[in-house]
Design a protein around this motif. Structure first.
Motif, PDB file in Angstrom:
ATOM      1  N   ILE A   1       6.393  17.409  -4.407  1.00 45.60           N
ATOM      2  CA  ILE A   1       5.616  17.434  -3.163  1.00 45.60           C
ATOM      3  C   ILE A   1       6.569  17.459  -1.973  1.00 45.60           C
ATOM      4  CG2 ILE A   1       5.485  14.933  -2.871  1.00 45.60           C
ATOM      5  CD1 ILE A   1       2.608  15.315  -1.901  1.00 45.60           C
ATOM      6  N   SER A   2       6.078  18.059  -0.897  1.00 46.26           N
ATOM      7  CA  SER A   2       6.761  17.996   0.396  1.00 46.26           C
ATOM      8  C   SER A   2       5.821  17.310   1.365  1.00 46.26           C
ATOM      9  CB  SER A   2       7.106  19.406   0.899  1.00 46.26           C
ATOM     10  OG  SER A   2       8.069  20.016   0.077  1.00 46.26           O
ATOM     11  N   GLY A   3       6.280  16.216   1.949  1.00 44.15           N
ATOM     12  CA  GLY A   3       5.419  15.489   2.867  1.00 44.15           C
ATOM     13  C   GLY A   3       5.969  14.115   3.157  1.00 44.15           C
ATOM     14  N   VAL A   4       5.065  13.191   3.478  1.00 45.01           N
ATOM     15  CA  VAL A   4       5.445  11.854   3.923  1.00 45.01           C
ATOM     16  C   VAL A   4       4.889  10.816   2.946  1.00 45.01           C
ATOM     17  CG1 VAL A   4       5.047  10.102   5.701  1.00 45.01           C
ATOM     18  CG2 VAL A   4       5.659  12.426   6.357  1.00 45.01           C
ATOM     19  N   ILE A   5       5.748   9.853   2.569  1.00 42.70           N
ATOM     20  CA  ILE A   5       5.302   8.699   1.787  1.00 42.70           C
ATOM     21  C   ILE A   5       5.185   7.504   2.731  1.00 42.70           C
ATOM     22  CG2 ILE A   5       5.862   7.091  -0.058  1.00 42.70           C
ATOM     23  CD1 ILE A   5       7.277   9.285  -1.511  1.00 42.70           C
ATOM     24  N   MET A   6       3.966   6.943   2.793  1.00 36.57           N
ATOM     25  CA  MET A   6       3.727   5.750   3.614  1.00 36.57           C
ATOM     26  C   MET A   6       3.782   4.514   2.713  1.00 36.57           C
ATOM     27  SD  MET A   6       0.454   6.881   5.945  1.00 36.57           S
ATOM     28  CE  MET A   6       0.093   5.149   6.258  1.00 36.57           C
ATOM     29  N   THR A   7       4.568   3.520   3.114  1.00 38.00           N
ATOM     30  CA  THR A   7       4.553   2.221   2.438  1.00 38.00           C
ATOM     31  C   THR A   7       4.043   1.191   3.434  1.00 38.00           C
ATOM     32  OG1 THR A   7       6.883   1.904   3.025  1.00 38.00           O
ATOM     33  CG2 THR A   7       6.406   2.753   0.831  1.00 38.00           C
ATOM     34  N   ILE A   8       3.010   0.460   3.026  1.00 34.87           N
ATOM     35  CA  ILE A   8       2.311  -0.457   3.925  1.00 34.87           C
ATOM     36  C   ILE A   8       2.512  -1.880   3.431  1.00 34.87           C
ATOM     37  CG2 ILE A   8       0.088  -0.972   4.996  1.00 34.87           C
ATOM     38  CD1 ILE A   8      -0.812   1.857   4.004  1.00 34.87           C
ATOM     39  N   ASP A   9       3.090  -2.716   4.273  1.00 35.08           N
ATOM     40  CA  ASP A   9       3.304  -4.128   3.945  1.00 35.08           C
ATOM     41  C   ASP A   9       2.421  -4.990   4.838  1.00 35.08           C
ATOM     42  OD1 ASP A   9       5.483  -4.300   1.939  1.00 35.08           O
ATOM     43  OD2 ASP A   9       6.555  -3.135   3.445  1.00 35.08           O
ATOM     44  N   ASP A  10       1.745  -5.960   4.214  1.00 31.61           N
ATOM     45  CA  ASP A  10       0.964  -6.931   4.978  1.00 31.61           C
ATOM     46  C   ASP A  10       1.890  -8.079   5.357  1.00 31.61           C
ATOM     47  OD1 ASP A  10      -0.789  -8.680   6.070  1.00 31.61           O
ATOM     48  OD2 ASP A  10      -2.161  -8.786   4.359  1.00 31.61           O
ATOM     49  N   VAL A  11       2.230  -8.130   6.646  1.00 30.87           N
ATOM     50  CA  VAL A  11       3.155  -9.161   7.126  1.00 30.87           C
ATOM     51  C   VAL A  11       2.396 -10.218   7.918  1.00 30.87           C
ATOM     52  CG1 VAL A  11       5.153  -7.638   7.154  1.00 30.87           C
ATOM     53  CG2 VAL A  11       3.685  -7.741   9.170  1.00 30.87           C
TER      54      VAL A  11
ATOM     55  N   ASP B   1      10.411   7.079   9.849  1.00 28.78           N
ATOM     56  CA  ASP B   1      10.087   6.238  11.000  1.00 28.78           C
ATOM     57  C   ASP B   1       9.332   5.013  10.502  1.00 28.78           C
ATOM     58  OD1 ASP B   1       9.877   5.357  13.604  1.00 28.78           O
ATOM     59  OD2 ASP B   1       9.216   7.303  14.383  1.00 28.78           O
ATOM     60  N   PHE B   2       8.988   4.110  11.411  1.00 26.65           N
ATOM     61  CA  PHE B   2       8.164   2.952  11.038  1.00 26.65           C
ATOM     62  C   PHE B   2       7.321   2.562  12.247  1.00 26.65           C
ATOM     63  CE2 PHE B   2      11.643   0.918  13.194  1.00 26.65           C
ATOM     64  CZ  PHE B   2      11.082  -0.198  13.792  1.00 26.65           C
ATOM     65  N   ILE B   3       6.288   1.767  11.953  1.00 21.52           N
ATOM     66  CA  ILE B   3       5.399   1.319  13.022  1.00 21.52           C
ATOM     67  C   ILE B   3       4.783  -0.006  12.591  1.00 21.52           C
ATOM     68  CG2 ILE B   3       3.368   2.515  12.081  1.00 21.52           C
ATOM     69  CD1 ILE B   3       2.420   3.047  14.883  1.00 21.52           C
ATOM     70  N   GLU B   4       4.492  -0.855  13.565  1.00 21.94           N
ATOM     71  CA  GLU B   4       3.777  -2.106  13.304  1.00 21.94           C
ATOM     72  C   GLU B   4       2.384  -1.982  13.902  1.00 21.94           C
ATOM     73  OE1 GLU B   4       6.054  -5.347  14.789  1.00 21.94           O
ATOM     74  OE2 GLU B   4       7.529  -5.273  13.152  1.00 21.94           O
TER      75      GLU B   4
ATOM     76  N   GLY C   1       0.843  -1.188   0.000  1.00 18.82           N
ATOM     77  CA  GLY C   1       0.000   0.000   0.000  1.00 18.82           C
ATOM     78  C   GLY C   1       0.879   1.238   0.000  1.00 18.82           C
ATOM     79  N   ILE C   2       0.534   2.221  -0.827  1.00 22.47           N
ATOM     80  CA  ILE C   2       1.315   3.463  -0.925  1.00 22.47           C
ATOM     81  C   ILE C   2       0.385   4.643  -0.725  1.00 22.47           C
ATOM     82  CG2 ILE C   2       2.754   4.906  -2.405  1.00 22.47           C
ATOM     83  CD1 ILE C   2       3.706   2.388  -3.806  1.00 22.47           C
TER      84      ILE C   2
ATOM     85  N   TYR D   1      -1.691  -7.910  10.380  1.00 32.71           N
ATOM     86  CA  TYR D   1      -0.459  -7.287  10.858  1.00 32.71           C
ATOM     87  C   TYR D   1       0.158  -6.461   9.729  1.00 32.71           C
ATOM     88  CZ  TYR D   1      -0.825 -10.501  14.813  1.00 32.71           C
ATOM     89  OH  TYR D   1      -1.261 -11.165  15.918  1.00 32.71           O
ATOM     90  N   LEU D   2       0.337  -5.167   9.998  1.00 36.43           N
ATOM     91  CA  LEU D   2       0.867  -4.260   8.983  1.00 36.43           C
ATOM     92  C   LEU D   2       2.186  -3.663   9.455  1.00 36.43           C
ATOM     93  CD1 LEU D   2      -2.399  -2.282   8.094  1.00 36.43           C
ATOM     94  CD2 LEU D   2      -1.471  -4.305   6.940  1.00 36.43           C
TER      95      LEU D   2
END
Length: 547
Positions: free
Chosen positions: A313-323, A290-293, A234-235, A300-301
């Protein structure tokens, strides 16, 4: 072209001013004529009343003695002038227009008085009464108005021409500046001193360039969306204002959200997790990675945050992995090793215990030693069965293919039934079959493994004096027993390794807890359909569709 435009604008302005001048002059003339007519009517009414009451001489004397600008003429019915306030001797007036048509105002030049006059007459029983007013004042006013207005029009025309020229210069200068800016954006050459004649061609050129830029931008955007939607991650791109700028199709699925329009929504729409919201806010404010579970309803992501500051753009890119699968695999590994250790430890402990008692002389009689040896052998066989099933399951899970050939399912099932019938007879369990004598293209060893494990399971969990029915027809294997059945809450877990519905019975019958797990993985590897139907206390039915 610019000069022609200025001349055209000037001509239009001049014509407009002339039209205004003409309309206003006509309006003033009409107003003057209207006022003159009203005065003539008022004077004529007054004098007519005096003539009828006091006689024509009284009216003549009143007008003669006054300073009125009006001219009074009294005429008999034959056209002879009886009285005139401005002339002594006049010819017959019966042919005058105002005498012929009483009540109608006529304007003409008067030879007797030497200027233009407006005439209005009325007829009584004995006289024609005519009044006249000079129009010189009105004409003079109109002439002065036209003269002054003409001068004003010329001044306005000159000023407007100057303004038009200046305004055109400023406008074209601004247009050239804007065209330069557009050409720079379009990556074209610098444009200067563009005339109206060249405007269309320049704008057409810039339009085509921008059309190409837009087409290229749309293509790149489509490529970007295709790219980010093709990945399993997920992006989500969040700008520095905390608004969602871009999101791929996978992100809403992983975050379990159902919003359809994410564009420019606040990032808090992504999740109800306060921890996740706080982490996004911290990364935006501190401009850090940073990262978070996160555990979203059993999923579980692993979410990583990367702060970027670019022209885009100025900001944050979130990458979401299904673990989730990795976590489940890790948990399954831990559970497997725990269960395997426990399953192997129990018989090994028994074997060691019996051997220690023999070695230490606690068991010294021949019968005791023989009984201990038999029990140790039974536990060793159980260990061997567990290890054998574990190796078999590992081979199947590794998808190591077995040789497929045309086999005879009936013969294999009959051999397994004969082999297991000895164990079945111990509890008076009867096994019946209904088998087609058709061939099946499958692995002989895997088919044997499936049939053996299902029938063995039916024997172990059956009731005393129970029955087992084995059927194979049209590529469908059915193993049905009258055993203890399975609770609804256990149905989803019976295919797990070492899971037992009745642990005490399994220990007594020597089950490894791996038989149904082996059946499940053989079916998964070969795309066989596996169905389970069971009712507690009534029995269990397994169906496998090989075709």
């Amino acid at each position: 072209m610019k000069k022609r435009l200025i001349i055209l604008n000037s001509i239009v302005m001049f014509i407009a001013l002339v039209i205004v001048l003409l309309i206003s002059s006509i309006s003033i003339v009409n107003i003057g004529q209207k006022n003159t007519k009203e005065k003539l009517n008022n004077y004529l009414t007054l004098i007519t009343n005096i003539v009828q009451s006091d006689g024509p001489l009284a009216a003549y004397n009143m007008i003669s003695d006054s300073n009125f600008e009006i001219r009074l003429t009294i005429i008999d019915l034959n056209g002879n002038v009886l009285y005139d306030t401005q002339m002594k001797e006049l010819e017959n007036h019966l042919d005058r227009d105002e005498i012929k048509n009483p009540g109608v105002v006529y304007e003409r030049f008067s030879k007797s008085v030497g200027h233009k006059m407006a005439y209005l007459a009325a007829k009584t029983d004995s006289y024609y009464i005519r009044v006249a007013l000079p129009t010189s004042k009105v004409d003079s006013f109109v002439s002065n108005y036209i003269l002054i207005s003409t001068i004003v029009v010329i001044i306005i025309f000159l000023l407007s021409t100057i303004v038009i020229v200046k305004n055109n210069d400023l406008t074209f200068k601004k247009i050239n500046q804007n065209l330069n800016e557009l050409s720079n954006i379009a990556g074209s050459d610098t444009i200067s001193n563009v005339d109206v004649d060249d405007m269309v061609s320049v704008l057409t050129l810039l339009s085509k360039k921008f059309e190409n830029i837009i087409t290229d931008s749309k293509y790149k955007e489509e490529c970007l969306h295709t790219l980010i939607n093709s990945v399993s991650q997920g992006i989500v791109v969040i700008n520095k204002k905390g608004q969602i700028n871009t999101i791929n199709n996978q992100a809403p699925k992983l975050l379990r959200i159902q919003l359809t329009d994410y564009k420019n929504k606040n990032f808090r729409y992504l999740s109800n997790s306060i921890e996740l919201q706080n982490k996004i806010e911290v990364c935006l404010n501190a401009k850090k990675n940073d990262f978070i579970e996160v555990n979203e309803n059993g999923t579980y992501l692993n979410i990583r945050f990367s702060y970027i500051d670019t022209e885009w753009i100025s900001g944050v890119i979130m990458t979401i992995d299904d673990v989730t699968s990795l976590m489940n695999l890790e948990n399954n590994k831990k559970e497997f090793f725990q269960n395997a250790s426990h399953e192997l430890k129990s018989p090994l402990t028994c074997i060691i215990g019996y051997q220690q008692m023999i070695t230490e002389g606690i068991l010294d009689t021949k019968e005791q030693i023989l009984d201990s040896a038999n029990k140790s052998l039974k536990e060793a066989i159980r260990m061997n069965d567990i290890l054998s099933d574990m190796l078999s399951l590992a081979t199947i899970e590794a998808r190591q293919t077995s040789l497929k050939e045309n086999i005879n399912p009936k013969a294999i099932i009959e051999d397994v039934v004969i082999t297991l019938s000895i164990e079945a007879k111990k509890n008076n369990i009867k096994i019946s079959t209904d088998l087609d004598d058709n061939s099946l293209f499958a692995s002989r060893s895997e088919f044997n493994e499936v049939v053996r494990n299902l029938i063995d399971n039916a024997i172990k969990y059956n009731k005393e004096n129970g029955t087992i029915f084995v059927s194979y027809k049209d590529g469908v294997l059915i193993v049905k027993d009258t055993g203890i059945g399975i609770k609804d809450e256990d149905k989803s877990r019976i295919f797990e390794r070492f899971y037992r519905v009745d642990k005490a019975r399994s220990k007594k019958t020597g089950g490894t807890g791996l038989g149904l797990a082996i059946v499940k993985h053989i079916c998964l590897n070969n795309n066989y359909k596996l169905d389970l139907d069971s009712r507690l206390g009534l029995g269990t039915t397994f169906k496998i569709y090989f075709k």
